[in-house]
Design an enzyme around this catalytic site. Structure first.
Site, PDB file in Angstrom:
ATOM      1  N   ARG A   1       0.855  -1.210  -0.024  1.00 58.14           N
ATOM      2  CA  ARG A   1      -0.032  -0.139  -0.015  1.00 58.14           C
ATOM      3  C   ARG A   1       0.679   1.233  -0.018  1.00 58.14           C
ATOM      4  O   ARG A   1       0.696   2.220  -0.435  1.00 58.14           O
ATOM      5  CB  ARG A   1      -1.007   0.108   1.509  1.00 58.14           C
ATOM      6  CG  ARG A   1      -1.963   1.173   1.231  1.00 58.14           C
ATOM      7  CD  ARG A   1      -2.931   0.715   2.215  1.00 58.14           C
ATOM      8  NE  ARG A   1      -2.528   1.162   3.663  1.00 58.14           N
ATOM      9  CZ  ARG A   1      -3.361   1.183   4.729  1.00 58.14           C
ATOM     10  NH1 ARG A   1      -4.367   0.530   4.538  1.00 58.14           N
ATOM     11  NH2 ARG A   1      -2.730   1.113   5.858  1.00 58.14           N
TER      12      ARG A   1
ATOM     13  N   GLU B   1     -15.766   6.630   5.386  1.00 57.62           N
ATOM     14  CA  GLU B   1     -15.071   6.015   6.372  1.00 57.62           C
ATOM     15  C   GLU B   1     -15.094   6.832   7.694  1.00 57.62           C
ATOM     16  O   GLU B   1     -15.697   7.791   7.791  1.00 57.62           O
ATOM     17  CB  GLU B   1     -13.795   5.710   5.972  1.00 57.62           C
ATOM     18  CG  GLU B   1     -12.898   6.778   5.661  1.00 57.62           C
ATOM     19  CD  GLU B   1     -11.544   6.634   5.112  1.00 57.62           C
ATOM     20  OE1 GLU B   1     -10.904   5.626   5.391  1.00 57.62           O
ATOM     21  OE2 GLU B   1     -10.991   7.477   4.442  1.00 57.62           O
TER      22      GLU B   1
ATOM     23  N   LYS C   1      -2.626   7.134   1.185  1.00 54.31           N
ATOM     24  CA  LYS C   1      -2.443   7.352   2.638  1.00 54.31           C
ATOM     25  C   LYS C   1      -1.352   8.289   2.661  1.00 54.31           C
ATOM     26  O   LYS C   1      -0.173   8.128   2.928  1.00 54.31           O
ATOM     27  CB  LYS C   1      -1.854   6.040   3.430  1.00 54.31           C
ATOM     28  CG  LYS C   1      -2.076   6.197   4.941  1.00 54.31           C
ATOM     29  CD  LYS C   1      -2.028   4.869   5.481  1.00 54.31           C
ATOM     30  CE  LYS C   1      -2.120   4.779   6.941  1.00 54.31           C
ATOM     31  NZ  LYS C   1      -3.317   5.630   7.702  1.00 54.31           N
TER      32      LYS C   1
HETATM   33  N1  PMP Z   1      -9.088   4.903   6.909  1.00 54.95           N
HETATM   34  C1  PMP Z   1      -8.141   6.130   7.264  1.00 54.95           C
HETATM   35  C2  PMP Z   1      -8.278   7.308   7.058  1.00 54.95           C
HETATM   36  C3  PMP Z   1      -7.011   5.494   7.983  1.00 54.95           C
HETATM   37  O1  PMP Z   1      -6.129   6.472   8.437  1.00 54.95           O
HETATM   38  C4  PMP Z   1      -6.954   4.009   8.507  1.00 54.95           C
HETATM   39  C5  PMP Z   1      -5.630   3.611   9.193  1.00 54.95           C
HETATM   40  N2  PMP Z   1      -5.620   4.529  10.454  1.00 54.95           N
HETATM   41  C6  PMP Z   1      -7.843   3.382   8.007  1.00 54.95           C
HETATM   42  C7  PMP Z   1      -8.834   3.651   7.179  1.00 54.95           C
HETATM   43  C8  PMP Z   1      -7.777   1.982   8.399  1.00 54.95           C
HETATM   44  O2  PMP Z   1      -6.731   1.285   7.701  1.00 54.95           O
HETATM   45  P1  PMP Z   1      -5.770   0.039   8.454  1.00 54.95           P
HETATM   46  O3  PMP Z   1      -6.777  -0.957   8.884  1.00 54.95           O
HETATM   47  O4  PMP Z   1      -4.935  -0.307   7.252  1.00 54.95           O
HETATM   48  O5  PMP Z   1      -5.066   0.559   9.478  1.00 54.95           O
END
Ligand code: PMP
Length: 288
Positions: free
Chosen positions: A52, A184, A151
């Site tokens: 990622r 989200e 990210k």
């Molecule tokens: N959405 C956002 C905006 C995030 O920053 C994160 C990670 N903290 C997630 C979703 C969850 O992703 P992951 O399960 O890969 O931590």
């Protein structure tokens, strides 16, 4: 205890881990990052995080000055140097030192920083009682602005929504996209359950493709639970039977109230609890 930080090819003492004020990561939030967990001395889903990270970097035309294999070994060395058994890794790649102008291509070398530390979790009782959230008025980044799958080091969109949550004295906020569909939470992915079926918004709705999310989907399917990716509205959240969030730091956490509407019986529901348990076992490398 002072930490050993990985900074551009070397492990240095925390107080010596410094970057230039001309780094575009600082000047413009120009860079990418990952947050990764360590459980029982094992780095959780490291390859997925590395994939990622490189995809995020590619999308913003950032060259990571290291191969994925070498980066994996650098992460492992940093965890080992700090004696982390259960903890959290922050891996970031900044555009590097440039000028005060926007041009990213004057930055000759990207900077790689790895911090491995202990983790500050939500209190255990919050997992038992469940968490309250609100709907943020701040709309998630439009996919044609900054793709939410990247990210990036620029988290202002999420921070503005987090401020709304904190103003309402709740820890998290649900963010909606420009069309009004659930995207989200500020640092977690959203799941709901209705009539025994698990629903989560597709990544195209404006979410990060969470690694915890994909593990939870896999574990649910292994348990013969139906998982459907579809656009969800605020109404869907208000009337669901169960609601939970997933993320690297939060793992699986039940939501019991949104915008003053009680979810289900006001406690984390049975499927949420089952998935939390399964995730815990999987993360700790135990047989299911
Ligand atoms: N959405 C956002 C905006 C995030 O920053 C994160 C990670 N903290 C997630 C979703 C969850 O992703 P992951 O399960 O890969 O931590």
């Amino acid at each position: 205890m002072a930490l050993k930080i990985w900074l551009d090819g070397k492990l240095v003492d925390q107080e010596d881990a410094k970057i230039s004020v001309f780094d575009h990561g600082l000047l413009y939030g120009d860079g990418v990052f990952e947050g990764i967990r360590v459980y029982n001395s094992r780095i959780f889903e490291l390859e997925a995080h590395i994939r990622r990270l490189y995809n995020s970097a590619k999308a913003i035309r950032l060259d990571i000055s290291m191969s994925p294999e070498k980066l994996i070994s650098a992460v492992e060395k940093t965890v080992e140097a700090n004696g982390i058994i259960d903890g959290y890794i922050r891996l970031l790649v900044t555009r590097g030192v440039g000028t005060l102008g926007l041009n990213p291509f004057v930055c000759e070398n990207s900077s790689i920083i790895i911090i491995a530390d202990n983790i500050q979790l939500y209190p255990e009782e919050l997992y038992e009682t469940g968490m309250k959230v609100i709907s943020a008025t701040t709309v998630r980044n439009h996919p044609l602005a900054i793709p939410p799958q990247v990210k990036s080091l620029n988290y202002l969109n999420n921070i503005l929504a987090k401020i709304e949550a904190l103003d309402y004295e709740v820890p998290e906020a649900v963010m909606y996209n420009h069309e009004g569909y659930v995207a989200e939470a500020t640092g977690d992915n959203v799941f709901i359950i209705r009539d025994g079926v698990i629903y989560t918004p597709p990544a195209e709705a404006g979410s990060l493709e969470g690694i915890t999310r994909s593990v939870v989907i896999r574990l649910a399917k292994e348990d013969k639970l139906e998982v459907v990716e579809k656009n969800l509205t605020r109404f869907d959240l208000y009337v669901c039977d169960e609601f939970f969030l997933t993320g690297t730091a939060a793992e699986v956490i039940g939501i019991v109230e949104i915008d003053g509407r009680i979810i289900g019986k006001g406690k984390p529901g049975p499927i949420t609890k089952l998935l939390r348990k399964k995730f815990f076992k999987y993360a700790h490398g135990k047989k299911l």
